[in-house]
Enzyme design. Structure first.
Site, PDB file in Angstrom:
ATOM      1  N   ASN A  83     -11.596 -29.219   4.306  1.00 25.67           N
ATOM      2  CA  ASN A  83     -10.745 -28.115   4.760  1.00 25.67           C
ATOM      3  C   ASN A  83     -10.650 -28.127   6.276  1.00 25.67           C
ATOM      4  O   ASN A  83     -11.552 -28.622   6.932  1.00 25.67           O
ATOM      5  CB  ASN A  83     -11.377 -26.770   4.343  1.00 25.67           C
ATOM      6  CG  ASN A  83     -11.378 -26.579   2.855  1.00 25.67           C
ATOM      7  OD1 ASN A  83     -10.441 -26.947   2.180  1.00 25.67           O
ATOM      8  ND2 ASN A  83     -12.461 -26.001   2.348  1.00 25.67           N
ATOM      9  N   ASP A 117     -23.658 -21.007   0.806  1.00 24.33           N
ATOM     10  CA  ASP A 117     -22.448 -21.303   0.041  1.00 24.33           C
ATOM     11  C   ASP A 117     -21.932 -22.715   0.302  1.00 24.33           C
ATOM     12  O   ASP A 117     -21.405 -23.364  -0.598  1.00 24.33           O
ATOM     13  CB  ASP A 117     -21.350 -20.287   0.382  1.00 24.33           C
ATOM     14  CG  ASP A 117     -20.128 -20.517  -0.473  1.00 24.33           C
ATOM     15  OD1 ASP A 117     -20.284 -20.544  -1.710  1.00 24.33           O
ATOM     16  OD2 ASP A 117     -19.023 -20.708   0.075  1.00 24.33           O
ATOM     17  N   ASP A 118     -22.099 -23.202   1.527  1.00 26.44           N
ATOM     18  CA  ASP A 118     -21.571 -24.531   1.847  1.00 26.44           C
ATOM     19  C   ASP A 118     -22.292 -25.604   1.046  1.00 26.44           C
ATOM     20  O   ASP A 118     -21.707 -26.628   0.698  1.00 26.44           O
ATOM     21  CB  ASP A 118     -21.715 -24.818   3.342  1.00 26.44           C
ATOM     22  CG  ASP A 118     -21.033 -23.739   4.144  1.00 26.44           C
ATOM     23  OD1 ASP A 118     -19.833 -23.546   3.952  1.00 26.44           O
ATOM     24  OD2 ASP A 118     -21.719 -23.051   4.930  1.00 26.44           O
ATOM     25  N   LYS A 146     -14.648 -14.177   3.943  1.00 22.96           N
ATOM     26  CA  LYS A 146     -15.408 -14.418   2.702  1.00 22.96           C
ATOM     27  C   LYS A 146     -15.748 -13.101   2.014  1.00 22.96           C
ATOM     28  O   LYS A 146     -15.689 -12.987   0.790  1.00 22.96           O
ATOM     29  CB  LYS A 146     -16.694 -15.187   3.004  1.00 22.96           C
ATOM     30  CG  LYS A 146     -16.421 -16.658   3.212  1.00 22.96           C
ATOM     31  CD  LYS A 146     -17.265 -17.523   2.307  1.00 22.96           C
ATOM     32  CE  LYS A 146     -16.588 -18.858   2.113  1.00 22.96           C
ATOM     33  NZ  LYS A 146     -17.489 -19.953   1.815  1.00 22.96           N
ATOM     34  N   ARG A 151     -20.386 -24.632  12.618  1.00 27.80           N
ATOM     35  CA  ARG A 151     -19.563 -25.592  11.873  1.00 27.80           C
ATOM     36  C   ARG A 151     -18.561 -24.811  11.031  1.00 27.80           C
ATOM     37  O   ARG A 151     -18.724 -24.657   9.827  1.00 27.80           O
ATOM     38  CB  ARG A 151     -20.470 -26.485  11.015  1.00 27.80           C
ATOM     39  CG  ARG A 151     -19.841 -27.763  10.564  1.00 27.80           C
ATOM     40  CD  ARG A 151     -19.772 -27.852   9.061  1.00 27.80           C
ATOM     41  NE  ARG A 151     -18.973 -26.766   8.483  1.00 27.80           N
ATOM     42  CZ  ARG A 151     -18.971 -26.426   7.207  1.00 27.80           C
ATOM     43  NH1 ARG A 151     -19.758 -27.009   6.379  1.00 27.80           N
ATOM     44  NH2 ARG A 151     -18.197 -25.450   6.750  1.00 27.80           N
ATOM     45  N   GLU A 176     -23.693 -19.128   6.024  1.00 26.41           N
ATOM     46  CA  GLU A 176     -22.316 -19.626   6.027  1.00 26.41           C
ATOM     47  C   GLU A 176     -22.003 -20.422   7.281  1.00 26.41           C
ATOM     48  O   GLU A 176     -22.215 -19.932   8.400  1.00 26.41           O
ATOM     49  CB  GLU A 176     -21.376 -18.399   5.937  1.00 26.41           C
ATOM     50  CG  GLU A 176     -19.920 -18.708   5.936  1.00 26.41           C
ATOM     51  CD  GLU A 176     -19.467 -19.392   4.657  1.00 26.41           C
ATOM     52  OE1 GLU A 176     -20.080 -19.186   3.595  1.00 26.41           O
ATOM     53  OE2 GLU A 176     -18.485 -20.155   4.740  1.00 26.41           O
ATOM     54  N   ASP A 177     -21.502 -21.626   7.088  1.00 28.04           N
ATOM     55  CA  ASP A 177     -21.006 -22.447   8.202  1.00 28.04           C
ATOM     56  C   ASP A 177     -22.000 -22.610   9.348  1.00 28.04           C
ATOM     57  O   ASP A 177     -21.618 -22.578  10.526  1.00 28.04           O
ATOM     58  CB  ASP A 177     -19.649 -21.904   8.694  1.00 28.04           C
ATOM     59  CG  ASP A 177     -18.510 -22.273   7.728  1.00 28.04           C
ATOM     60  OD1 ASP A 177     -18.809 -22.911   6.697  1.00 28.04           O
ATOM     61  OD2 ASP A 177     -17.360 -21.934   8.000  1.00 28.04           O
ATOM     62  N   TYR A 210      -7.886 -16.676   3.691  1.00 30.20           N
ATOM     63  CA  TYR A 210      -8.931 -17.674   3.807  1.00 30.20           C
ATOM     64  C   TYR A 210      -8.314 -19.018   4.176  1.00 30.20           C
ATOM     65  O   TYR A 210      -7.272 -19.052   4.824  1.00 30.20           O
ATOM     66  CB  TYR A 210      -9.815 -17.693   2.534  1.00 30.20           C
ATOM     67  CG  TYR A 210     -11.174 -18.157   2.939  1.00 30.20           C
ATOM     68  CD1 TYR A 210     -11.984 -17.364   3.761  1.00 30.20           C
ATOM     69  CD2 TYR A 210     -11.617 -19.420   2.627  1.00 30.20           C
ATOM     70  CE1 TYR A 210     -13.187 -17.831   4.243  1.00 30.20           C
ATOM     71  CE2 TYR A 210     -12.826 -19.891   3.104  1.00 30.20           C
ATOM     72  CZ  TYR A 210     -13.614 -19.105   3.907  1.00 30.20           C
ATOM     73  OH  TYR A 210     -14.794 -19.571   4.397  1.00 30.20           O
TER      74      TYR A 210
END
Ligand code: NAD
Length: 547
Positions: free
Chosen positions: A404, A264-265, A170, A152, A241-242, A99
């Protein structure tokens, strides 16, 4: 005409090429006979422990982390039980490879590294046929989907179809950290195009050769996917996600009450950062309600943290307005305040009636926050001046540089400890090595979402919860914080050691499942011993026996 092979010979070869059933050199003598594997494997039988040693040796011999990533993914494609055994037994070493930060490098080069398909691609070309398409997935019991549109990726921006590395990574963590069975995991890339010129100009790019669809066309594909996935895999948990931030907030609002969905973000980040804040209170000796938070970055992550923080204060008895008054944001245009026009909707609840300013250091001096949290994707923004100012207003300034990958962190661990005379309570999004100042060594905590989403996912699927309400994330934050030991805090770490992640995830899962039962979000009957029930759901990386 070639003579057909006896059926069990086919079966043996198939098993060697099936990562779920393959044991490589660990097939026993009896299994080699029964499955017609003689000659297809070298003669010596190895134990799984011996295979693990070989894998570790090979990984450690590699020159770069990206090489290690490729080696690990190839192992996952060959032999999943061995892959998970290695990852679980050496999580601290493997997590940064599987990850962030290495997965970021892998996504940047995904089109060039492409070898074997893993995960599921749904593109605009599939519009109208998504349910049919999903039936092509070989495992019929998908329980968790991680889906991205690649807009993103980490702090790296629009990587289009190359963002597939993220759902794959993930889901590997769902299995490694919480024991979700690998066949229950489905990584999905929703390819709606990309606005990344570099990708569009690269003949090796694997995604659609078009600019991102937006508006109706895009929304319809997302809608079709969520509906189809929930139908083809009843009860499946879908982790968004993203996605780009406007879409992420929009979709969470749109689907949270219609399907088993979370982001999750937004929510996972919220829970992990708030867990770090709750644990920090044991160092500062103060209460959460006494904190004033200043965020750099008012996107999915920053707002997600503020929302869980507000929920925690409301639970302590504060009004939502008073709780929100404790959260301040600086974004790319300066302090988020009411006088600014055209503020995005997700920022409005945190826009204060206050004179504006354009930079972080002015905001620190004006507001004197107890904590600064970096979620801007902008490195070197927690400057020496900012950290020294925080240290002048607080005995133990809380400094979380959460962007990150590592190259985007707002400051390094060394800077946070160094500029605050070792007084900072520091956590980061990507891992940093321990830092020694004088005779004290600090072990920075990693506010990694992997502390939260695997446990939440396990709790949701084990309890058969139909929805993922916000209370589950506050419960997850509290559960995680309660598992930070005094020894962790003594070393400066506001998160438990990653080596305990399976135990941590199972306790989070228990607390999340409890919410599902208490709020009647499931048709299942509550088991007598919920933790034992959770443990029963956890996959162990052991080989099956065939003979
Ligand atoms: P986002 O795009 O939704 O938000 C980014 C925010 O940063 C926006 O509000 C933008 O205005 C602001 N920003 C950009 N440049 C800025 C500048 N120079 N000064 C101040 N603000 C600036 O992205 P996101 O999903 O919120 O993620 C942001 C970062 O947080 C990423 O680097 C991501 O990797 C990281 N993140 C970390 C964790 C974790 O550590 N657990 C979890 C999620 C996200």
């Amino acid at each position: 005409m070639t003579k057909p092979l006896p059926p069990n010979m086919h079966q043996g070869v198939k098993i060697l090429h099936d990562p779920i059933r393959n044991k490589g050199t660990a097939f026993t003598e009896a299994e080699r006979d029964a499955l017609n594997l003689r000659g297809l494997l070298p003669p010596r039988v190895h134990s799984m422990a011996e295979q693990e040693l070989r894998v570790l040796h090979n990984i450690r011999e590699k020159a770069t982390d990206l090489d290690r990533y490729l080696y690990l993914i190839a192992l996952q494609d060959r032999n999943e039980n061995l892959f998970y055994r290695v990852v679980m037994n050496h999580l601290e070493e493997m997590m940064p490879i599987l990850y962030t930060p290495t997965v970021g490098q892998a996504c940047m080069a995904f089109r060039h590294l492409y070898r074997k398909p893993r995960g599921f691609y749904v593109s605009l070309n599939d519009k109208g046929n998504v349910a049919k398409l999903l039936n092509n997935w070989p495992h019929k019991d998908a329980r968790i989907i991680v889906v991205t549109d690649g807009e993103r990726i980490l702090g790296l921006g629009d990587l289009g179809a190359d963002g597939m590395g993220i759902p794959i990574g993930k889901l590997a963590l769902y299995t490694a950290c919480a024991g979700i069975h690998p066949t229950h995991c489905l990584p999905v890339m929703l390819d709606v195009g990309t606005d990344n010129e570099r990708l569009l100009n690269d003949p090796l790019y694997n995604g659609l050769e078009r600019r991102r669809a937006r508006g109706k066309l895009y929304d319809e594909l997302v809608d079709e996917f969520i509906t189809a996935a929930s139908k083809v895999f009843p009860g499946v948990l879908i982790q968004l996600e993203d996605f780009g931030n406007t879409n992420a907030f929009r979709f969470l609002e749109k689907y949270r009450d219609r399907a088993c969905v979370f982001d999750d973000d937004i929510q996972g980040t919220g829970a992990v950062a708030v867990a770090g804040l709750i644990a920090s209170m044991r160092i500062t000796g103060s209460r959460l309600s006494e904190q004033k938070l200043l965020f750099l970055g008012a996107g999915e992550a920053g707002i997600g943290i503020a929302d869980v923080f507000v929920a925690a204060l409301v639970e302590e008895g504060m009004s939502p307005d008073d709780a929100r008054a404790k959260c301040w944001f600086v974004d790319s245009k300066g302090l988020v305040c009411k006088s600014r026009d055209k503020l995005a909707e997700h920022k409005l609840p945190y826009a204060h009636d206050y004179p504006g300013c354009t930079d972080l250091i002015t905001a620190v001096h004006a507001l004197k926050p107890t904590a600064i949290l970096g979620l801007s994707g902008q490195p070197n923004t927690f400057t020496q001046e900012v950290i020294e100012a925080m240290a002048s207003y607080n005995d133990r300034p809380i400094i979380f540089a959460l962007s990150n990958p590592t190259s985007k962190a707002e400051c390094t661990a060394e800077e946070a400890y160094g500029y605050s005379d070792g007084r900072a309570i520091f956590a980061s999004g990507s891992p940093f090595d321990p830092v020694t100042i004088g005779n004290k060594t600090f072990v920075p905590g990693q506010g990694n979402n992997a502390y939260i989403f695997p446990g939440v996912g396990l709790g949701v699927i084990a309890s058969g919860a139909r929805r993922v309400p916000d209370e589950m994330f506050l419960a997850a934050a509290q559960s995680l914080a309660s598992q930070v030991t005094d020894a962790d805090l003594e070393r400066g770490r506001v998160y438990p050691s990653l080596t305990r992640i399976r135990e941590v995830s199972s306790l989070i899962a228990r607390d999340v499942a409890q919410i599902a039962f208490d709020n009647k979000l499931t048709d299942m009957e509550e088991p007598e011993d919920l933790l034992a029930f959770i443990h029963e759901h956890m996959y162990q990386p052991v080989y099956p026996h065939y003979a």
